[in-house]
Design a protein around this motif. Structure first.
Motif, PDB file in Angstrom:
ATOM      1  N   SER A  33       0.850  -1.190   0.000  1.00 12.32           N
ATOM      2  CA  SER A  33       0.000   0.000   0.000  1.00 12.32           C
ATOM      3  C   SER A  33       0.887   1.241   0.000  1.00 12.32           C
ATOM      4  O   SER A  33       1.706   1.428   0.898  1.00 12.32           O
ATOM      5  CB  SER A  33      -0.890  -0.001   1.252  1.00 12.32           C
ATOM      6  OG  SER A  33      -1.244   1.320   1.611  1.00 12.32           O
ATOM      7  N   ARG A  34       0.699   2.097  -1.008  1.00 10.89           N
ATOM      8  CA  ARG A  34       1.524   3.308  -1.077  1.00 10.89           C
ATOM      9  C   ARG A  34       1.282   4.182   0.146  1.00 10.89           C
ATOM     10  O   ARG A  34       2.220   4.745   0.715  1.00 10.89           O
ATOM     11  CB  ARG A  34       1.232   4.090  -2.359  1.00 10.89           C
ATOM     12  CG  ARG A  34       2.224   5.232  -2.576  1.00 10.89           C
ATOM     13  CD  ARG A  34       1.943   6.005  -3.821  1.00 10.89           C
ATOM     14  NE  ARG A  34       2.391   5.388  -5.041  1.00 10.89           N
ATOM     15  CZ  ARG A  34       3.644   5.467  -5.523  1.00 10.89           C
ATOM     16  NH1 ARG A  34       4.568   6.123  -4.853  1.00 10.89           N
ATOM     17  NH2 ARG A  34       3.967   4.887  -6.652  1.00 10.89           N
ATOM     18  N   LEU A  35       0.052   4.257   0.569  1.00  9.51           N
ATOM     19  CA  LEU A  35      -0.267   5.111   1.717  1.00  9.51           C
ATOM     20  C   LEU A  35       0.456   4.624   2.974  1.00  9.51           C
ATOM     21  O   LEU A  35       1.048   5.414   3.713  1.00  9.51           O
ATOM     22  CB  LEU A  35      -1.786   5.115   1.938  1.00  9.51           C
ATOM     23  CG  LEU A  35      -2.313   6.054   3.007  1.00  9.51           C
ATOM     24  CD1 LEU A  35      -1.875   7.487   2.749  1.00  9.51           C
ATOM     25  CD2 LEU A  35      -3.837   5.976   3.081  1.00  9.51           C
ATOM     26  N   GLU A  36       0.431   3.323   3.204  1.00 10.07           N
ATOM     27  CA  GLU A  36       1.105   2.783   4.398  1.00 10.07           C
ATOM     28  C   GLU A  36       2.626   2.927   4.278  1.00 10.07           C
ATOM     29  O   GLU A  36       3.310   3.207   5.259  1.00 10.07           O
ATOM     30  CB  GLU A  36       0.722   1.307   4.611  1.00 10.07           C
ATOM     31  CG  GLU A  36      -0.752   1.082   4.944  1.00 10.07           C
ATOM     32  CD  GLU A  36      -1.228   1.930   6.115  1.00 10.07           C
ATOM     33  OE1 GLU A  36      -0.530   1.972   7.148  1.00 10.07           O
ATOM     34  OE2 GLU A  36      -2.283   2.587   5.974  1.00 10.07           O
ATOM     35  N   MET A  38       4.196   5.293   2.793  1.00  7.26           N
ATOM     36  CA  MET A  38       4.578   6.693   2.993  1.00  7.26           C
ATOM     37  C   MET A  38       4.578   7.093   4.466  1.00  7.26           C
ATOM     38  O   MET A  38       5.124   8.120   4.826  1.00  7.26           O
ATOM     39  CB  MET A  38       3.650   7.611   2.189  1.00  7.26           C
ATOM     40  CG  MET A  38       3.977   7.591   0.700  1.00  7.26           C
ATOM     41  SD  MET A  38       3.062   8.808  -0.272  1.00  7.26           S
ATOM     42  CE  MET A  38       1.410   8.211  -0.160  1.00  7.26           C
ATOM     43  N   LYS A  39       3.959   6.276   5.298  1.00  5.53           N
ATOM     44  CA  LYS A  39       3.933   6.595   6.734  1.00  5.53           C
ATOM     45  C   LYS A  39       5.194   6.112   7.459  1.00  5.53           C
ATOM     46  O   LYS A  39       5.366   6.392   8.640  1.00  5.53           O
ATOM     47  CB  LYS A  39       2.697   5.961   7.385  1.00  5.53           C
ATOM     48  CG  LYS A  39       1.385   6.575   6.911  1.00  5.53           C
ATOM     49  CD  LYS A  39       0.228   5.823   7.546  1.00  5.53           C
ATOM     50  CE  LYS A  39      -1.107   6.297   7.005  1.00  5.53           C
ATOM     51  NZ  LYS A  39      -2.204   5.406   7.423  1.00  5.53           N
ATOM     52  N   GLU A  60       9.681   8.386 -11.814  1.00  6.07           N
ATOM     53  CA  GLU A  60       9.510   9.009 -10.506  1.00  6.07           C
ATOM     54  C   GLU A  60       8.508   8.277  -9.616  1.00  6.07           C
ATOM     55  O   GLU A  60       8.675   8.238  -8.388  1.00  6.07           O
ATOM     56  CB  GLU A  60       9.062  10.472 -10.666  1.00  6.07           C
ATOM     57  CG  GLU A  60      10.184  11.424 -11.056  1.00  6.07           C
ATOM     58  CD  GLU A  60      10.475  11.459 -12.554  1.00  6.07           C
ATOM     59  OE1 GLU A  60      10.013  10.550 -13.274  1.00  6.07           O
ATOM     60  OE2 GLU A  60      11.163  12.391 -12.995  1.00  6.07           O
ATOM     61  N   HIS A  61       7.477   7.695 -10.212  1.00  7.93           N
ATOM     62  CA  HIS A  61       6.471   7.021  -9.378  1.00  7.93           C
ATOM     63  C   HIS A  61       7.005   5.715  -8.792  1.00  7.93           C
ATOM     64  O   HIS A  61       6.553   5.274  -7.743  1.00  7.93           O
ATOM     65  CB  HIS A  61       5.188   6.785 -10.193  1.00  7.93           C
ATOM     66  CG  HIS A  61       4.475   8.062 -10.484  1.00  7.93           C
ATOM     67  ND1 HIS A  61       3.472   8.557  -9.679  1.00  7.93           N
ATOM     68  CD2 HIS A  61       4.668   8.972 -11.458  1.00  7.93           C
ATOM     69  CE1 HIS A  61       3.075   9.722 -10.165  1.00  7.93           C
ATOM     70  NE2 HIS A  61       3.780   9.997 -11.242  1.00  7.93           N
ATOM     71  N   SER A  64       9.715   7.060  -6.010  1.00  3.27           N
ATOM     72  CA  SER A  64       9.136   7.610  -4.773  1.00  3.27           C
ATOM     73  C   SER A  64       8.675   6.512  -3.819  1.00  3.27           C
ATOM     74  O   SER A  64       8.507   6.757  -2.624  1.00  3.27           O
ATOM     75  CB  SER A  64       7.962   8.535  -5.110  1.00  3.27           C
ATOM     76  OG  SER A  64       6.936   7.792  -5.728  1.00  3.27           O
ATOM     77  N   ASP A 181      -2.041   1.409 -16.697  1.00  3.13           N
ATOM     78  CA  ASP A 181      -3.132   2.316 -16.348  1.00  3.13           C
ATOM     79  C   ASP A 181      -3.080   3.490 -17.332  1.00  3.13           C
ATOM     80  O   ASP A 181      -2.479   4.527 -17.047  1.00  3.13           O
ATOM     81  CB  ASP A 181      -2.951   2.802 -14.896  1.00  3.13           C
ATOM     82  CG  ASP A 181      -4.108   3.676 -14.424  1.00  3.13           C
ATOM     83  OD1 ASP A 181      -4.979   4.008 -15.261  1.00  3.13           O
ATOM     84  OD2 ASP A 181      -4.136   4.025 -13.235  1.00  3.13           O
ATOM     85  N   ARG A 183      -5.280   5.435 -18.193  1.00  2.00           N
ATOM     86  CA  ARG A 183      -6.041   6.578 -17.683  1.00  2.00           C
ATOM     87  C   ARG A 183      -5.132   7.620 -17.047  1.00  2.00           C
ATOM     88  O   ARG A 183      -5.309   8.822 -17.205  1.00  2.00           O
ATOM     89  CB  ARG A 183      -7.008   5.975 -16.642  1.00  2.00           C
ATOM     90  CG  ARG A 183      -7.831   6.869 -15.820  1.00  2.00           C
ATOM     91  CD  ARG A 183      -8.469   6.002 -14.739  1.00  2.00           C
ATOM     92  NE  ARG A 183      -7.430   5.410 -13.878  1.00  2.00           N
ATOM     93  CZ  ARG A 183      -7.359   5.571 -12.566  1.00  2.00           C
ATOM     94  NH1 ARG A 183      -8.255   6.255 -11.935  1.00  2.00           N
ATOM     95  NH2 ARG A 183      -6.388   5.016 -11.870  1.00  2.00           N
ATOM     96  N   ALA A 184      -4.108   7.143 -16.317  1.00  2.00           N
ATOM     97  CA  ALA A 184      -3.265   8.070 -15.566  1.00  2.00           C
ATOM     98  C   ALA A 184      -2.007   8.478 -16.326  1.00  2.00           C
ATOM     99  O   ALA A 184      -1.277   9.362 -15.889  1.00  2.00           O
ATOM    100  CB  ALA A 184      -2.862   7.429 -14.236  1.00  2.00           C
ATOM    101  N   PHE A 187      -0.832  12.057 -16.989  1.00  2.00           N
ATOM    102  CA  PHE A 187      -0.347  12.864 -15.859  1.00  2.00           C
ATOM    103  C   PHE A 187       0.926  12.291 -15.233  1.00  2.00           C
ATOM    104  O   PHE A 187       1.747  13.035 -14.712  1.00  2.00           O
ATOM    105  CB  PHE A 187      -1.428  12.957 -14.769  1.00  2.00           C
ATOM    106  CG  PHE A 187      -2.731  13.471 -15.296  1.00  2.00           C
ATOM    107  CD1 PHE A 187      -2.900  14.821 -15.586  1.00  2.00           C
ATOM    108  CD2 PHE A 187      -3.792  12.607 -15.540  1.00  2.00           C
ATOM    109  CE1 PHE A 187      -4.090  15.303 -16.094  1.00  2.00           C
ATOM    110  CE2 PHE A 187      -4.994  13.080 -16.037  1.00  2.00           C
ATOM    111  CZ  PHE A 187      -5.146  14.424 -16.321  1.00  2.00           C
ATOM    112  N   SER A 188       1.042  10.967 -15.265  1.00  2.26           N
ATOM    113  CA  SER A 188       2.182  10.367 -14.555  1.00  2.26           C
ATOM    114  C   SER A 188       3.389  10.158 -15.469  1.00  2.26           C
ATOM    115  O   SER A 188       4.488   9.899 -14.981  1.00  2.26           O
ATOM    116  CB  SER A 188       1.778   9.024 -13.917  1.00  2.26           C
ATOM    117  OG  SER A 188       1.326   8.140 -14.898  1.00  2.26           O
ATOM    118  N   ASP A 194      -0.178   2.362 -10.680  1.00  2.22           N
ATOM    119  CA  ASP A 194       0.476   2.573  -9.383  1.00  2.22           C
ATOM    120  C   ASP A 194       0.848   1.231  -8.751  1.00  2.22           C
ATOM    121  O   ASP A 194       1.926   1.093  -8.165  1.00  2.22           O
ATOM    122  CB  ASP A 194      -0.459   3.357  -8.459  1.00  2.22           C
ATOM    123  CG  ASP A 194       0.277   3.869  -7.235  1.00  2.22           C
ATOM    124  OD1 ASP A 194       1.375   4.426  -7.400  1.00  2.22           O
ATOM    125  OD2 ASP A 194      -0.234   3.693  -6.110  1.00  2.22           O
TER     126      ASP A 194
END
Lengths: 572, 78
Positions: A33-36, A38-39, A60-61, A64, A181, A183-184, A187-188, A194
């Protein structure tokens, strides 16, 4: 940011060990999980490394997401980017050295412009151009290729020293349609989803880069209760549970062993009880015989691991210790500085993923030497038993030793690299040569390289010695001499070195032989050998001549069968 | 999903991506560190946290904390 961490998990503090253990469920989740991620913020010192990206789509994605995995390994990765460049012009300042060069391409951008073969040939040419500009290891990762194209690319680039072609097809298969993806992408800057970026980030930071920059972990020492099975032998008896996760973990450990990693067992139990458990549980994929060393007792685990390291002839810094008890991990860490440790989680599948991704355990390729490692150790022990109480010469005769000396062994570049970089005890000049350095020496007309393989009636040790020499006027200077510790103890050093130098000298005729030498932390055996050969007291570093009769040295009073193969130089 | 849940979830996402706490009036134009890379990381983290998928148009148009909150409330209302 200045501390040196030779391998993952080398933390001497209880806090550091526990903090890293707490990260494991996030880092080794099946789907990160990217969110987890990043914590997570490292509270320990990190060693910097630089990765230069040569690309035609965004990285970069991926970059990061790598920092938590790199931090777990004790590294702080800095990324340096090229412009988006389909032509791969490699216009970076040569004085700016990177630890790794990553060629990061989306094959879709070349669609319709090349046949598969022409694309592979062009990639090869560009990689050769990059090789000429840097000595850092090169990783090539190309998305959007079929398995067939990937295989052609791998074949085509195999001859570039120090280059590894990353295979992304497994990840693509795992994610299916979710690998991309579209769709993204606007922008990415990349078609990758992801989820794909996260999985590639984990491959890069846990497998690809560590496998190129750190010595491989040679042994995994495992706790038993609640690590290899669920339950406690002393309480549940032989009814301890083999959950599907533990079954998969044990299977994975067997695969590690087949790939050349020693397994050790460290358990607080009665030895006889543990042996009986393995006898009584044929459903365990892992059998007692799979362990190359065991320490089952009520004593200190650190003492047991120290003994196992001696038995396996490796340093504790080449060991990964896995236990479900954080207290044991902390205790072992504080008593054995340099050891790697990891937490066996209640979810054995997560522990398996952790081992699959543990920095330094994964390898780009499994060599014949890796496969032979466990059986060779067993043979060494048998040799030691054979020699006890016997006439040493009779013992050596009974081994029926065969030596194969190969000159220009450029097909075995990876093994030459291993011998130069991993051999510590019998390594005379400690050159620690990179694959590009070795390839350059193999190509140089004034250099000679020999690889010696050893075989006896107890085991096939495979290639065990590297001898490299350079002609300087009338002198042949041995600039690199490394013999694996697996080959020591058979009184063969003189004969194998003399045979290798004779083979090199037949290609580079000279009248004198000299040896370069340098003092390192652990190369006393090599220096003692040279001092004995030359009858000189060695300076800390220097160059000494070999006595005239050395090359005439034939095998002592026991027979050794020699074979010499002169391969053609790579470029004719 | 309540407005409070959305807000607290978004605050968690923004803090994790940008590396510092934000206010609910944060905008892409004025919030420190909210560049194009971080914008997509916020989008991906919002998708993961709330189990939604933004359209290409939405990815380009959301430009503030409030835009994200409104989009999520609209999604959960429908």
């Amino acid at each position: 940011m200045a501390s040196v961490m030779p391998s993952a998990g080398t933390f001497d503090s209880v806090d550091g060990t526990l903090a890293r253990g707490a990260w494991q469920p996030v880092l080794f989740a099946e789907r990160p999980s990217r969110l987890e991620l990043m914590k997570l913020h490292a509270e320990w010192e990190l060693t910097p490394l630089t990765i230069r990206i040569h690309r035609n789509h965004s990285f970069e994605h991926v970059a990061s997401a790598t920092c938590s995995w790199f931090a777990w390994w004790g590294r702080d990765a800095q990324f340096v980017y090229s412009d988006y460049d389909d032509s791969l012009s490699f216009s970076f300042p040569e004085e700016e050295q990177a630890s790794i060069e990553l060629v990061w391409l989306d094959a879709k951008r070349y669609e319709g412009r090349f046949t598969t073969e022409a694309f592979a040939s062009w990639i090869h040419d560009r990689c050769v151009a990059l090789r000429l500009r840097t000595s850092a290891p090169i990783i090539v990762a190309i998305i959007g290729t079929s398995d067939e194209t990937s295989a052609i690319l791998a074949q085509c680039t195999r001859s570039v020293p120090g280059l590894r072609m990353a295979h992304l097809s497994q990840l693509a298969e795992m994610l299916g349609a979710r690998f991309f993806d579209e769709r993204a992408s606007k922008f990415s800057g990349t078609r990758l989803s992801d989820a794909a970026c996260l999985l590639i980030a984990r491959e890069l930071s846990c497998r690809w880069v560590p496998a190129l920059l750190m010595p491989r972990i040679k042994a995994v020492v495992l706790d038993l209760d609640n690590t290899l099975h669920e339950g406690v032998l002393g309480e549940d008896g032989h009814a301890v549970r083999l959950t599907p996760g533990h079954h998969a973990l044990q299977q994975s450990l067997v695969r590690f062993r087949e790939g050349g990693v020693f397994l050790g067992l460290s358990s607080r139990n009665d030895d006889a009880d543990v042996r009986r458990l393995f006898d009584d549980r044929p459903d365990f994929p892992l059998q007692w015989s799979h362990f190359s060393a065991t320490a089952v007792s009520w004593g200190s685990k650190a003492d047991g691991i120290r003994t196992m390291a001696r038995h396996l002839r490796i340093g504790v810094n080449a060991i990964l210790f896995v236990d479900d008890n954080p207290g044991e991990l902390a205790s072992v860490t504080s008593e054995l500085p340099g050891i790697s440790v990891a937490h066996a989680m209640p979810d054995a599948a997560a522990t398996q993923r952790m081992l699959d991704y543990y920095p330094g355990l994964w390898a780009w390729e499994t060599t014949v030497t890796d496969v032979l490692r466990a059986s060779d150790l067993a043979a060494s022990i048998e040799r030691a038993q054979l020699v006890q109480g016997r006439d040493p010469l009779a013992y050596l005769r009974s081994l029926q030793v065969r030596l194969l000396v190969e000159t220009n062994p450029w097909r075995q570049l990876a093994r030459l690299h291993e011998l130069s970089n991993k051999t510590n005890q019998f390594n005379l000049a400690l050159q620690r040569m990179s694959e590009p350095d070795l390839a350059a020496a193999l190509d140089a007309p004034d250099h000679g390289v020999a690889l010696v393989s050893l075989n006896d009636r107890l085991s096939d040790s495979g290639p065990i010695a590297l001898i490299m020499a350079r002609r300087e006027g009338n002198s042949l200077v041995v600039i690199e001499l490394a013999i694996s510790c697996r080959a020591l103890g058979r009184c063969l050093e003189d004969v194998m070195i003399a045979a290798a130098i004779r083979a090199i000298r037949s290609e580079l005729p000279t009248s004198r032989v000299e040896f370069l030498h340098r003092t390192g932390p652990r190369n006393t055996p090599a220096r003692e050998w040279l001092a004995r050969l030359t009858g000189q007291v060695l300076r800390p570093e220097g160059r000494v001549s070999a006595p005239v009769g050395f090359l005439l040295a034939s095998p002592p009073d026991f027979s050794v069968h020699f074979q010499v193969m002169h391969h053609e130089p790579r470029h004719g | 999903m309540s407005q409070g849940t959305v807000e607290s979830g978004l605050l968690e996402v923004f803090a994790a991506v940008l590396g510092h706490p934000v206010q609910i009036d944060a905008t892409r134009a004025h919030e420190a560190g909210w560049d194009s890379l971080k914008h997509m990381l916020i989008v991906f983290a919002v998708e993961e946290k709330f189990g939604v998928q933004l359209t290409e148009e939405e990815m380009g148009s959301v430009a503030s904390f409030a835009d994200f909150a409104e989009l999520l409330e609209r999604r959960h209302a429908s």
